[in-house]
Write a protein that holds these residues in place. Structure first.
Motif, short mmCIF file in Angstrom:
data_model
loop_
_atom_site.label_atom_id
_atom_site.label_comp_id
_atom_site.label_asym_id
_atom_site.label_seq_id
_atom_site.Cartn_x
_atom_site.Cartn_y
_atom_site.Cartn_z
N LEU A 1 90.43 32.90 -1.36
CA LEU A 1 89.48 33.90 -1.88
C LEU A 1 88.85 33.48 -3.19
CD1 LEU A 1 91.59 37.12 -1.23
CD2 LEU A 1 89.61 36.36 0.07
N GLY A 2 89.39 32.46 -3.84
CA GLY A 2 88.92 32.08 -5.17
C GLY A 2 87.71 31.18 -5.18
N VAL A 3 87.19 30.80 -4.00
CA VAL A 3 86.04 29.90 -3.93
C VAL A 3 84.77 30.71 -4.14
CG1 VAL A 3 84.77 28.26 -2.51
CG2 VAL A 3 87.26 28.39 -2.36
N PRO A 4 83.92 30.39 -5.15
CA PRO A 4 82.68 31.15 -5.36
C PRO A 4 81.75 31.02 -4.16
CG PRO A 4 83.18 29.77 -7.26
CD PRO A 4 84.09 29.34 -6.16
N ALA A 5 81.10 32.12 -3.82
CA ALA A 5 80.13 32.14 -2.73
C ALA A 5 78.78 32.55 -3.30
CB ALA A 5 80.57 33.11 -1.65
N TRP A 6 77.76 31.79 -2.98
CA TRP A 6 76.43 32.09 -3.49
C TRP A 6 75.77 33.14 -2.62
CZ3 TRP A 6 75.00 30.64 -8.13
CH2 TRP A 6 75.68 29.57 -8.71
N ALA A 7 75.22 34.14 -3.28
CA ALA A 7 74.53 35.20 -2.55
C ALA A 7 73.31 35.62 -3.34
CB ALA A 7 75.45 36.40 -2.34
N GLY A 8 72.22 35.82 -2.67
CA GLY A 8 71.00 36.22 -3.36
C GLY A 8 70.35 37.41 -2.71
N SER A 9 69.60 38.18 -3.49
CA SER A 9 68.85 39.28 -2.93
C SER A 9 67.71 38.72 -2.09
CB SER A 9 68.30 40.16 -4.07
OG SER A 9 67.62 39.37 -5.01
N ALA A 10 67.60 39.18 -0.88
CA ALA A 10 66.63 38.62 0.06
C ALA A 10 65.24 39.15 -0.26
CB ALA A 10 67.02 38.99 1.48
N ARG A 11 64.53 38.46 -1.12
CA ARG A 11 63.19 38.89 -1.48
C ARG A 11 62.34 37.66 -1.75
NH1 ARG A 11 61.45 43.00 -6.39
NH2 ARG A 11 59.28 43.25 -5.76
N SER A 12 61.30 37.48 -0.98
CA SER A 12 60.41 36.35 -1.19
C SER A 12 59.31 36.75 -2.17
CB SER A 12 59.80 35.91 0.14
OG SER A 12 59.09 36.99 0.73
N GLY A 13 58.56 35.74 -2.66
CA GLY A 13 57.48 36.03 -3.60
C GLY A 13 57.96 36.66 -4.88
N ALA A 14 59.10 36.18 -5.40
CA ALA A 14 59.70 36.79 -6.58
C ALA A 14 60.17 35.72 -7.55
CB ALA A 14 60.89 37.67 -6.17
N VAL A 15 60.27 36.10 -8.83
CA VAL A 15 60.85 35.24 -9.85
C VAL A 15 62.33 35.05 -9.53
CG1 VAL A 15 61.39 35.02 -12.30
CG2 VAL A 15 59.21 36.01 -11.59
N GLU A 16 62.80 33.79 -9.56
CA GLU A 16 64.20 33.50 -9.26
C GLU A 16 65.02 33.44 -10.54
OE1 GLU A 16 64.22 30.86 -5.15
OE2 GLU A 16 64.36 29.86 -7.08
N ILE A 17 66.22 34.01 -10.48
CA ILE A 17 67.20 33.90 -11.56
C ILE A 17 68.41 33.18 -10.98
CG2 ILE A 17 68.55 35.15 -13.28
CD1 ILE A 17 66.63 37.54 -12.76
N LEU A 18 68.76 32.02 -11.53
CA LEU A 18 69.76 31.19 -10.88
C LEU A 18 70.45 30.28 -11.88
CD1 LEU A 18 67.71 28.59 -8.77
CD2 LEU A 18 66.88 29.78 -10.76
N SER A 19 71.44 29.53 -11.41
CA SER A 19 72.23 28.64 -12.26
C SER A 19 71.53 27.29 -12.42
CB SER A 19 73.61 28.43 -11.65
OG SER A 19 73.49 27.64 -10.47
N PRO A 20 71.94 26.48 -13.42
CA PRO A 20 71.36 25.14 -13.54
C PRO A 20 71.57 24.29 -12.30
CG PRO A 20 72.54 25.74 -15.54
CD PRO A 20 72.84 26.80 -14.54
N ALA A 21 72.75 24.42 -11.64
CA ALA A 21 73.02 23.61 -10.45
C ALA A 21 72.02 23.91 -9.34
CB ALA A 21 74.44 23.88 -9.96
#
Length: 1024
Positions: free
Chosen positions: A535-555
């Motif tokens: 359970l300790g493995v991070p899972a990436w999840a994003g709000s499903a919205r196209s045509g939007a400014v992205e907020i994300l990690s450097p990786a």
């Protein structure tokens, strides 16, 4: 046969040359080539970029990763074998670690049950498999750490021969003999690779054996991304394979050198300069930084840039990213968040695992207490106080039966002591009734905790019976049952339902994996350790919205090209992060191993991500706050010193004020006021001049004053009447009092699915007046349709608040509101019916007695106030008067009370003033000078009595039960006179933050930004 190495620094055009060769291959045959990238995200991003360059579709299957090729080739050579994902390998490693005998664990034996250390051991074992023993020996801190990694890896390899493999097996076991035909049928004859950097031993060996199987191969190499020894070794091996090295020169030499210098462990190269690509901005605090990001993003979009061409890079998307997302959405900017969180960080998952953790650790008292918390009406602080007094936290851990016996026995002994204390206090005539009542409540609370503890132990016994000796299958089944019980209580708003689904999937996957490997019968503590690792493995999840400014990690940002990128929160401690693995060595330059140290490698990897994120943009803005929200100074990341030309010393001076980017009309007014206060002006579009006209017209006038100079104006605005609520608002924040009470500005109320405190209080008063005004003492509304009467009155009252609400008048929401209010009221009415003595229920009641008294009529009770403000009218309403109420020391002639939703708004001053008003009213039913009089608050939501005030009319004094000091009538008069002098004589209405002794604050105030901040700027004080 073309075999090329396109070698060059960043921005040297090597990727464009590789794309030109790929385009040629694509035109000849779209199935003849394969492109390899380090990660799936980079492969997908490159495919999109290549499709745009060709202005047409490309086969998505042509763009893969090196690991995908290794997996496919292993399956071809070993059909039927199943790939073990990295998460499953970690799970097996955690199992192997917990299964090691004490002699193999050595110094790490005390950490056997630590899930965190198990993950560290799994990482070391994976590095051993993928890098090789020679390389990992230089990274690990000691021979003991290396031996542990070997032992854990051996445990993972026990599954070989059961039809499974992992990537390390695929890389190291690849045999090119006989694989050419299958490989070319699947991947074509031409290979292209971009972004390959500093490969570990297993991957490098696989790639070198793979390349000769293709007729043509083109690879790009950026020397800055490789260690010196690794690059030289790789180039030498490629040269043996007939590769031609082609040097690529950058178009902008200083900019390219600046990107390369960013990866060096020293000052930037003298000829490097990043100013053509990167700029730096600092802000006073995180809020100011967030506001500036929103403003700039909105400006860029208004100038024609698409939202999807903008990204905001943050070190911690899960927390800081969410703050920025909310701010962008409030400003009307479309945005989406890509955040990585592990399931273990979810509160829902922690709650589900808690009883199993308690069972695995022998039911320690602190975990039993945590399991009880939330099922009791008492606060966590009260529960902790009871546990401490009863000695619960000193109880030893053990099996469930012994834990239950000792826990219940300790509670029973404590309850007996509390009952005895209550009896002794009740027999003592000098003890106030409130103290006796408090002792009774403590005993009742202890009895409730004991009852809930019995219920908890029954549930734990059922859980133990279900999982006893049955291994993971039973644990998974019991967790599934708990999940189904919990699911209906959750909502999607906080992401609880997706977390529950992910948790259920992880439990099922773990159970199936361990069952297939013959490890399903492990003890509970071992099973929990393995499950926690999964359970300790991070899972990436994003709000499903196209045509939007992205907020994300450097990786993630390093894998996406965007025209404009903002790197926010560029402070030390975040860039780089301070993560570590205790098995790996520290920076030990003296031993010659510092260059290969894992900490330095992690730092370099994070710098690589950020460098690539910057290089994959046309403009990057790096921002950082100079102080925290609490005012503690913050320093920028040390990496800023490696950004040639844009270090803090080279930051440009602030540009002169220009027309603001309008996030909202409120922000426009704030910015305009800020400029005026600073002696400048802002250019505002003509169609918005009306918004700033009042500020513009006032700009030439003297600075704003917090004081009303003309007493006549003050009297007109405030009106010659007052109430307790007015006095409370004035003492809380004079400026807010001035805005709402004098100018009549309505406070903006946020939308809510619940009734506001004012609405709830109005509903309480209306229903209690309707159903309880003349009820006889001890009447039980549960009989004779009383509950229906209460619910009917709540329906009628609530309809007044819900009629014009689009959301709250929906049937489901309305039912929930009505049910909640009715439940509160029925609970309170039952309290009065069951304990009329404690509730001070009189033989006769008077409900909602309004009063309007000129202070001259209260001259005998409030002489000083009446002398100066005799024409001032004191208005209010007494919610309830009980006559002839029972008391433990005899009958109480008069009980004055006010209904409150909770204790948060219960103030002594209201009881004091209302008591004097009742004495001055001269009601025929109420004695002029009662021999015994009491004032109190009746709390509805958690039924009870609060703030009991004994009023001794003949002696001119009052006694506060369990609170000091006890005021005299003269002292109440002096406090009232002081407040009225402030309003009518001082006439200065400053913000709460600037008033000594103020009971309020600016946090959460709806006027904090406007008009409060505007007034501060107009006064020349700046924002505080």
């Amino acid at each position: 046969m073309r075999r090329q190495i396109l070698r060059g620094p960043a921005l040297s055009g090597k990727t464009e040359r590789l794309m030109a060769a790929m385009a040629e291959a694509h035109r000849e045959d779209p199935t003849s080539y394969t492109f390899i990238a380090p990660t799936p995200e980079e492969a997908e991003s490159f495919a999109e970029r290549f499709a745009r360059a060709l202005k047409g579709p490309v086969p998505a299957g042509n763009f893969v990763t090196l690991s995908k090729v290794a997996e496919d080739l292993h399956r071809l050579a070993h059909p039927g074998e199943v790939l073990l994902s990295r998460s499953v390998v970690n799970l097996l490693a955690a199992d192997a670690f917990s299964d090691l005998p004490a002699d193999e664990l050595g110094v790490f034996s005390p950490l056997r049950s630590s899930a965190t250390f198990a993950r560290s051991a799994a990482e070391a074992a994976w590095d051993l498999a993928i890098r090789g023993e020679a390389e990992i020996a230089d990274l690990l801190a000691s021979e003991e750490a290396l031996n542990l990694a070997r032992a854990v890896r051996r445990g993972v390899e026990r599954v070989r021969g059961r039809g499974v493999f992992d990537l390390a097996d695929a890389y190291r076991g690849f045999d090119p003999a006989g694989a050419m035909e299958e490989l070319r049928n699947r991947y074509g004859t031409r290979l292209f690779a971009d972004g390959i950097a500093d490969l570990p031993g297993a991957e490098m060996g696989f790639l070198l054996r793979l390349l000769p199987l293709f007729e043509e191969a083109t690879i790009t190499l950026d020397p800055a991304l490789w260690s010196r020894g690794g690059l030289e070794e790789f180039l030498a091996l490629l040269a043996e394979g007939g590769f031609e090295e082609i040097e690529c020169r950058p178009r902008d030499e200083p900019l390219s050198k600046g990107l390369d210098s960013f990866l060096l462990d020293g000052p930037p190269h003298p000829a490097s300069d990043l100013r053509g690509l990167v700029s730096v901005e600092s802000h006073p605090d995180p809020e100011a930084e967030t506001f500036a990001l929103c403003r700039e993003a909105k400006r860029l979009i208004s100038e024609g840039l698409r939202p999807e061409d903008i990204s905001i890079v943050v070190a911690d998307p899960a927390t800081r990213g969410r703050e920025i997302l909310r701010a962008l959405q409030d400003a009307g900017v479309p945005a989406r968040l890509l955040a990585g969180e592990s399931l273990l960080e979810k509160k829902t998952v922690q709650v589900l695992l808690l009883p199993f953790r308690a069972a695995a650790s022998g039911y320690p008292p602190e975990l039993i207490l945590t399991l009880l918390d939330g099922s009791l009406p008492t606060s966590p602080r009260e529960l902790e106080a009871l546990a401490s007094a009863a000695g619960l936290l000193l109880l030893p851990a053990g099996d469930l039966a012994s834990a239950r016996r000792s826990w219940i026995a300790a509670l029973a002994e404590h309850q007996s002591a509390l009952r005895e204390m209550e009896r002794v206090l009740a027999a003592d005539e000098t003890v106030l009734e409130s103290e006796v009542a408090a002792a009774a409540r403590r005993a009742e609370s202890c009895a409730l905790v004991m009852s809930r503890s019995e219920e908890l132990f029954d549930r734990l016994a059922s859980m133990e019976a279900a999982i006893d000796g049955s291994g993971l299958a039973a644990v998974a089944s019991e967790l599934g049952r708990l999940i189904e019980l919990l699911r209906p209580r959750l909502s999607d708003s906080d992401g609880d339902v997706p977390a529950l689904d992910g948790f259920e999937e992880a439990v099922t996957r773990t159970a199936l994996t361990l069952e297939a490997l013959g490890r399903a019968d492990l003890p509970l503590d071992r099973l929990l350790s393995i499950l926690v690792a999964a359970l300790g493995v991070p899972a990436w999840a994003g709000s499903a919205r196209s045509g939007a400014v992205e907020i994300l990690s450097p990786a993630l940002s390093s894998k996406r090209y965007r025209r404009v990128k903002f790197v926010a929160g560029f402070n030390d401690g975040l860039f780089p992060s301070r993560s570590a693995n205790p098995l790996y060595g520290l920076n030990d330059l003296s031993s010659g191993r510092g260059e290969r140290n894992l900490h330095l490698r992690n730092d370099r990897i994070e710098r690589y991500w950020l460098r690539k994120a910057i290089a994959s943009s046309s403009r990057t803005v790096v921002t950082y706050p100079r102080a925290s929200r609490e005012g503690a100074p913050l320093v920028p990341s040390l990496w800023l010193e490696r950004m040639a030309g844009v270090s803090p010393a080279a930051e440009a001076e602030e540009e002169p004020s220009k027309s603001p980017t309008i996030l909202s009309r409120r922000h426009l007014r704030v910015e305009y006021a800020r400029a005026i206060a600073g002696g400048g002006r802002l250019e505002v579009p003509a169609d918005l001049l009306g918004e700033v006209d009042p500020l513009r017209l006032r700009a030439g006038e003297p600075p704003f004053q917090w004081r009303i100079e003309d007493p006549g104006v003050s009297s007109t605005l405030v009106v010659r009447s007052f109430s307790y609520s007015k006095l409370r608002d004035y003492r809380s924040c004079p400026f807010r009092f001035f805005l709402t009470r004098a100018l009549g500005i309505e406070e903006p109320a946020p939308g809510s699915l619940e009734l506001t405190p004012l609405e709830r209080g109005t509903a309480y008063h209306a229903v209690l007046r309707a159903v309880g005004g003349e009820a006889p003492p001890g009447a039980d509304l549960r009989e004779g349709g009383g509950e229906d009467l209460v619910r009917g009155e709540v329906e009628r009252t609530a309809a007044r608040f819900l009629a014009d609400e689009k959301v709250r008048r929906m049937e489901a929401v309305r039912r929930r509101i009505v049910s909640a209010v009715a439940s509160d009221l029925l609970g309170y009415l039952r309290f009065e019916a069951e304990d009329p003595v404690r509730a001070a229920v009189g033989r006769r009641r008077m409900a909602e007695v309004p009063f309007s008294l000129e202070l001259s009529r209260m001259g005998e009770l409030l002489p000083r106030s009446a002398e100066s403000y005799g024409d001032l009218t004191f208005r209010g309403r007494i919610d309830r008067i009980d006559l002839g109420a029972p008391g433990k020391k005899g009958e109480i002639e008069v009980v004055l009370s006010d209904y409150k939703s909770s204790t948060s708004g219960a103030e002594w001053e209201q009881l004091q003033l209302y008591s004097l008003a009742l004495l001055a009213l001269g009601l025929p039913e109420v004695p002029a000078r009662p021999g015994s009089m009491r004032a109190l608050f009746r709390i509805v939501r958690r039924p009870g009595i609060s703030r009991v005030l004994e009023v001794h009319a003949g002696e001119g004094r009052m006694v506060r039960q369990r609170s000091k000091p006890d005021p005299t009538f003269a002292e109440v008069d002096g406090e009232l006179r002081e407040a009225l002098d402030g309003i009518f004589q001082g006439r200065e209405f400053r913000r709460a933050a600037e008033v000594e002794g103020s009971t309020g604050g600016c946090w959460g105030c709806p006027f904090e930004v406007e008009p409060c901040a505007i007034a501060a700027w107009m006064a020349g004080e700046g924002s505080r």
